[in-house]
Design an enzyme around this catalytic site. Sequence first.
Site, mmCIF file in Angstrom:
data_model
loop_
_atom_site.group_PDB
_atom_site.id
_atom_site.type_symbol
_atom_site.label_atom_id
_atom_site.label_comp_id
_atom_site.label_asym_id
_atom_site.label_seq_id
_atom_site.Cartn_x
_atom_site.Cartn_y
_atom_site.Cartn_z
ATOM 1 C CD GLU A 137 -7.462 -20.716 -28.038
ATOM 2 O OE1 GLU A 137 -7.516 -21.922 -28.362
ATOM 3 O OE2 GLU A 137 -7.009 -19.825 -28.797
ATOM 4 C CB ALA A 140 -5.393 -23.532 -24.851
ATOM 5 N N GLY A 141 -5.718 -23.713 -21.218
ATOM 6 C CA GLY A 141 -5.620 -22.861 -20.050
ATOM 7 C C GLY A 141 -4.163 -22.739 -19.649
ATOM 8 C CB ILE A 167 -11.840 -13.153 -21.929
ATOM 9 C CG1 ILE A 167 -11.304 -14.335 -22.763
ATOM 10 C CG2 ILE A 167 -11.008 -11.900 -22.150
ATOM 11 C CD1 ILE A 167 -9.929 -14.842 -22.350
ATOM 12 N NE ARG A 253 1.405 -15.642 -13.128
ATOM 13 C CZ ARG A 253 2.057 -16.443 -13.946
ATOM 14 N NH1 ARG A 253 3.393 -16.451 -13.946
ATOM 15 N NH2 ARG A 253 1.406 -17.246 -14.759
ATOM 16 C CD GLU A 373 -3.484 -11.910 -13.652
ATOM 17 O OE1 GLU A 373 -2.264 -11.764 -13.418
ATOM 18 O OE2 GLU A 373 -4.306 -10.987 -13.582
ATOM 19 N N GLY A 374 -2.715 -18.021 -13.866
ATOM 20 C CA GLY A 374 -1.816 -19.108 -13.486
ATOM 21 C C GLY A 374 -2.258 -19.751 -12.196
#
Length: 393
Positions: A137, A140-141, A167, A253, A373-374
Amino acid sequence: MATIEQAVAGGVSFALTDEQRALRELAHEFAEKEIRPKAAEYDEHSTHPADVIAKAHDVGLMNPHVPEEYGGLGLGGFEGVLIGEELCWGCSGIGTAIVANILGALPVLLAGTDEQKGEWLPPLLEEPILCSFALTEPNAGSDVSAIQTTATRHGDDYVLNGSKMFITNAGQAAWLVVFASTDKSQGHRGLSAFIVPTDAEGVVVEQHLDKMGQRATDTSALAFQDVKVPANNRLGEEGEGFKIAMMTLDRTRPGTAAGAVGVARAAFDYAVAYARERTQFGQPIAMNQGVNFLIADMAAEIEAARLLCWQAGWLLDQGENATLQSSYAKRFAADTAMKVTTDAVQVFGGYGYMKEYPVEKLMRDAKLFQIYEGTSQIQRLVIAREIFFPRGD
């Protein structure tokens, strides 16, 4: 570039099966013939690669993870690693657009009922439709507990309100897995996951985002305005959303990391060819120790990154917990891609900074691997946590 593939008697083997070799060759040939000729144009214009996606679907390079009982190939994470490296060697923007269905559909595979799997997975095989993983968001990552999107139960439905940011494929997707809070007082333990068709009333694609790199992948901002979702579309129980999201990312990942390896390998290939051809001071610049040491480091680091990806993919296919190994792969491969592409630009010198040469695109593309993805910093946090507080302790 050489890859260790020789079997070692009595134990560990790095050999690929004949089927895995054929799959890798198929993905490489597809990248060479279908992706690379369009990579620069689609990058320049941020073109959604619908035509390439359709061709990838036709030859079986999309949705390899869908189980055989739902009509798919049922391939494992290791095979996804092989595909991801080759497609992103062609172009990580187009490659990501193709493989992102794995991320979008995995929550359904991991947490869906038989009925949910039977409803949502087979259509992915019938035509090249896309699905997306809607977690991040605007505020909010990395901090998933800060998610503000809510899902409020009303009888047999939930009503979703909120927004999502960054997204992948969302502007082109048929459906999304949306993570929303069903109990904000519980923080991340109050998150739940829902399958949301993008044609549902109140789902709005607010903006197609203009990115620095991987520009051929649609990345969009979404809004949910009183979106009614049947309770039957909830994955798992209320409050299991965070667990579902983390289980998904552990499994994707290694494939994402392999994409970074593909980008790094492409930059390495271009740098080696250029160093052989470019002459300065009466000899190819490959003879200059300052250049050939850069090339040597690239080669070693790419090989190490690939092996970390292979290890994580293999562990997942054995049913083992691979949280630590997935983060090893993602952190190292992402940082390696950034370093190798930067060094490739250096090898090209002033030409490397020009858009008519391919390495500046690769450098732009590489950066995203350190973020999505982090982030690389989050991977370090995961690694440290697993070292000091391993699961079960």
